[in-house]
Design a protein around this motif. Sequence first.
Motif, short mmCIF file in Angstrom:
data_model
loop_
_atom_site.label_atom_id
_atom_site.label_comp_id
_atom_site.label_asym_id
_atom_site.label_seq_id
_atom_site.Cartn_x
_atom_site.Cartn_y
_atom_site.Cartn_z
N VAL A 160 3.82 20.97 80.22
CA VAL A 160 4.22 22.30 79.73
C VAL A 160 5.46 22.79 80.48
O VAL A 160 6.41 23.31 79.88
N PHE A 175 10.07 23.79 72.37
CA PHE A 175 8.81 24.37 72.84
C PHE A 175 8.79 25.86 72.47
O PHE A 175 9.76 26.57 72.70
N VAL A 178 2.35 28.20 74.61
CA VAL A 178 1.18 27.43 75.02
C VAL A 178 -0.01 28.36 75.12
O VAL A 178 0.12 29.51 75.57
N ILE A 187 -0.29 23.26 72.78
CA ILE A 187 1.15 23.37 72.99
C ILE A 187 1.82 23.52 71.63
O ILE A 187 1.73 22.62 70.78
#
Length: 371
Positions: A160, A175, A178, A187
């Motif tokens: 992460v 990304f 999370v 995620i």
Amino acid sequence: MGLCHAKPRQTLETQLETEPTTHSSTENSSNFPYYSPSPFHNSSAFRNSPANSSVKFAPPSPAHPIRSLLARRHGSVKPNAASIPEGSEFVVGLDKNFGYSKKLLTYYQLGDEVGRGHFGYTCVAKGKKGRMKGQDVAVKVIPKSKMTTVIDTEDTRREVKILRDLTGHDNLVQFYDVFEDQDNVYIVMELCKGGELLDRILARGGTYSEEDAKAVMVQILRFIAYCHLQGVVHRDLKPENFLFISEDEHSLLKAIDFGLSDYVKPDERLNDVVGNAYYVAPEVLHRSYGTEADMWSIGVIAYILLCGNRPFWARTNSGIFRAVVKADPKFAEAPWPSLSTEAVDFVKRLLNKDYRKRLTASQVLSKFQCL
């Protein structure tokens, strides 16, 4: 369509065998020190490949391309080729609370599963509220039940962190967020709909021109140069871990799966043996390596693109490891004699067993710009 496939940590003794298929001819081009992959015609071997099976098989053909990996993606064989991460000591009462938000279902509606690995699976989802409202995303689900060691939890936390640190590069899956609950870590990432690089290589039947191959490799190298500049070594580079964002022929390529990635300082050497046996660098097996190990893996990908075969192959993982450490890639057989000197030199300089003599991503990119 594969998206993100987390990798387990296990001992070398538990690794499974894989099977090769066939090799055929390719076409040359002078635009790029690179060549195109050969097509794969042995469909019966592809469908019936025992790759990743625990069953022993008879010695396979001397040819060694990668079609069995595609079979795994399509569910005809069980997952995992020759990944080689190591285990760790089991910890009783392991703390699996990461401190992430527990409101996944407030923000996302989970959909169908689209990919599965040893340590989790990936599903599609749609944003319900917030900045991703109405958008399709990919959600990598990592079950906490499979986190049995401190290393497992550290790997998840580090994955992460690396995604957060690196996100923003064009050739990296983006990304978004999370989450966690009692059972899983989630995620949330960019959804890539164009399939794996491996799928694209096979679907094109080995017809990559040198110009097209260069376009692919430049994207991989730009991403890796960025990672290395940030002090990150990926450690699991292979065609399955690069996805196209769309089915367009000129789609952007995105790197995924940082489950085995780590931070490394310029004067530091890592010593844990992780990755995939076919792509692992010799110095990884010697337990002393840095970012140069990624360049070796890129060299293996380059070799596969150019001729359709793995440069190092054996019937067992221990045999593969011996070949990686002691054997030299074969450049005498077709199509290598018909390739440009630049193409052969390019691959050889990436597959140099002395990591100090191996090309860096920045050096290769600089060379490409001069062509």
